[in-house]
Write a protein that holds these residues in place. Structure first.
Motif, mmCIF file in Angstrom:
data_model
loop_
_atom_site.group_PDB
_atom_site.id
_atom_site.type_symbol
_atom_site.label_atom_id
_atom_site.label_comp_id
_atom_site.label_asym_id
_atom_site.label_seq_id
_atom_site.Cartn_x
_atom_site.Cartn_y
_atom_site.Cartn_z
ATOM 1 N N ASP A 64 -14.298 -27.007 33.154
ATOM 2 C CA ASP A 64 -15.478 -27.858 33.096
ATOM 3 C C ASP A 64 -15.121 -29.323 32.878
ATOM 4 N N ASP A 103 -23.886 -32.240 40.968
ATOM 5 C CA ASP A 103 -24.159 -30.838 40.639
ATOM 6 C C ASP A 103 -24.343 -30.028 41.916
ATOM 7 N N GLY A 104 -23.835 -28.821 41.906
ATOM 8 C CA GLY A 104 -23.940 -27.949 43.060
ATOM 9 C C GLY A 104 -22.796 -28.077 44.037
ATOM 10 N N THR A 107 -18.740 -24.505 43.849
ATOM 11 C CA THR A 107 -19.357 -23.172 43.847
ATOM 12 C C THR A 107 -18.419 -22.091 43.331
ATOM 13 N N GLY A 214 -18.623 -18.316 43.302
ATOM 14 C CA GLY A 214 -19.535 -17.731 42.332
ATOM 15 C C GLY A 214 -18.901 -17.353 41.022
ATOM 16 N N SER A 258 -20.882 -19.442 33.565
ATOM 17 C CA SER A 258 -21.844 -19.135 34.611
ATOM 18 C C SER A 258 -21.925 -20.226 35.664
ATOM 19 N N SER A 259 -21.538 -21.458 35.315
ATOM 20 C CA SER A 259 -21.570 -22.553 36.276
ATOM 21 C C SER A 259 -20.869 -23.755 35.668
ATOM 22 N N SER A 278 -28.829 -25.962 32.211
ATOM 23 C CA SER A 278 -28.297 -27.186 32.795
ATOM 24 C C SER A 278 -29.419 -28.050 33.342
ATOM 25 N N THR A 280 -30.056 -31.019 36.390
ATOM 26 C CA THR A 280 -29.472 -31.397 37.670
ATOM 27 C C THR A 280 -29.699 -32.874 37.912
#
Length: 355
Positions: A64, A103-104, A107, A214, A258-259, A278, A280
């Motif tokens: 992270d 963000d995003g 993946t 994922g 998880s992300s 989170s 965005t």
């Protein structure tokens, strides 16, 4: 005596009686504005992130908390091969004075800490970092064809091995859909585990590991086999037979998430408990050509040039070696003469340690 023989002789002299060592040179707090001649961006980045930043400091700390080198502008001439000399830093965390990875974008990401190096591997929509769709990418490293980095002046820092320090040996492969970044612990094995000579072999050959989408995790791991080393043999890029990639080294003590996002993390521990949600952030990615650098001078994009593709399968491109491997980036007879004079000076200094 030929030029090649003379250079080899001088190299031997400079290494006489001394092992090659690597020590930290800079911290973000004391880095100069430019650390190499011809640098496009800056190493004095401050702490305020913004999407026009030309900061060229990258950090590799955790799943992270990592950065990637990617183009400073968008467009058809923003492929990794075209922009390798001018890439800027894009980071997940705020506070480094860099651009933020939207963000995003990421993946799947997998951070591994080994006795000899740290490494992040993963996938994502890296067109959000200005890499053109379909670009198979290329290699970035601190050496380049002329001794300057790709990008010129790119620095890598990490606190994974203790206090924050500069890691001199590193390699970062980028494409429109896949990334991998390894930085080696300072010491005699740094150049062994952070090779930069297999630039058409791709992520999964150079840095075998987890590239699953994922999934986001941080693990401890074994160092595994060095790039290109197979027992007592060392593969040379361009040989008629290309060996398979090494198996991914074993990992343990994994923590899953998880992300990941730009400064906000959805984490869960191994028992599966989730943390806070989170938010965005949305950024309009700049399309800047030319770009104004930190000194106010106009810095135009590099011209289009032929570059090797980096297939995800790890098979060398049929188009041949990259510009770095062929050594054709801005090299002239004047450059060669200058390098010879520098080596001669280094040889004289080296001889003083030998006698």
């Amino acid at each position: 005596m030929s030029l090649v023989s003379l250079l080899l002789f001088l190299g031997i002299l400079t290494s006489c009686g001394r092992a090659q060592t690597y020590s930290a040179t800079y911290l973000p707090s004391n880095a100069p504005d430019h650390t190499q001649n011809g640098q496009y961006g800056t190493n004095q980045c401050g702490t305020q992130s913004n999407q026009d930043s030309l900061c060229q400091n990258a950090y590799l700390n955790s799943v992270d908390d990592f950065c990637l080198f990617a183009p400073p502008y968008s467009g058809p001439n923003a492929t990794i091969g075209d922009t390798e000399r001018v890439e800027v830093s894009w980071c997940l965390r705020d506070g480094y004075g860099t651009r933020l990875i939207p963000d995003g974008t990421i993946t799947g990401a997998h951070f591994v800490e080994t006795p000899d190096y740290i490494q992040i591997t993963g996938v994502g929509d890296l067109t959000k970092l200005n890499i053109p769709a379909g670009d198979n990418g290329g290699e970035l490293d601190p050496h380049g064809a002329d001794g300057n980095g790709n990008p010129i002046g790119g620095l890598v820092f990490s606190s994974a091995f203790g206090q924050l320090q500069q890691l001199h040996e590193w390699t970062n492969y980028m494409s429109a859909a896949e990334f991998c970044f390894r930085a080696c612990k300072p010491g005699p094995e740094a150049t062994t585990y952070c090779q930069h000579i297999y630039d058409v072999m791709g992520c999964e050959w150079n840095m075998p590991g987890d590239y699953d989408s994922g999934v986001f995790d941080r693990c401890s791991g074994d160092s595994g086999e060095p790039m290109g080393v197979y027992g007592t043999s060392t593969f040379k890029q361009g040989q008629s037979t290309t060996p398979s990639a090494h198996p991914a080294p074993a990992t343990s003590m994994c923590t899953t998430y998880s992300s990941v996002g730009n400064g906000v993390l959805l984490a869960r521990n191994l028992s599966g408990n989730a943390s806070s949600a989170s938010t965005t952030n949305s950024f309009a990615m700049p399309s800047l050509a030319p770009v104004t650098n930190s000194t106010g001078a106009s810095a135009t994009p590099l011209p289009t040039a032929t570059h090797a593709t980096i297939p995800a399968s790890g098979t060398p491109s049929a188009t041949g070696y990259s510009r770095e491997a062929s050594g054709t980036v801005g090299r002239t007879h004047v450059d060669t003469l200058w390098q010879l004079l520098v080596l001669l000076g280094a040889a004289l200094v080296g001889m003083s340690f030998c006698f």
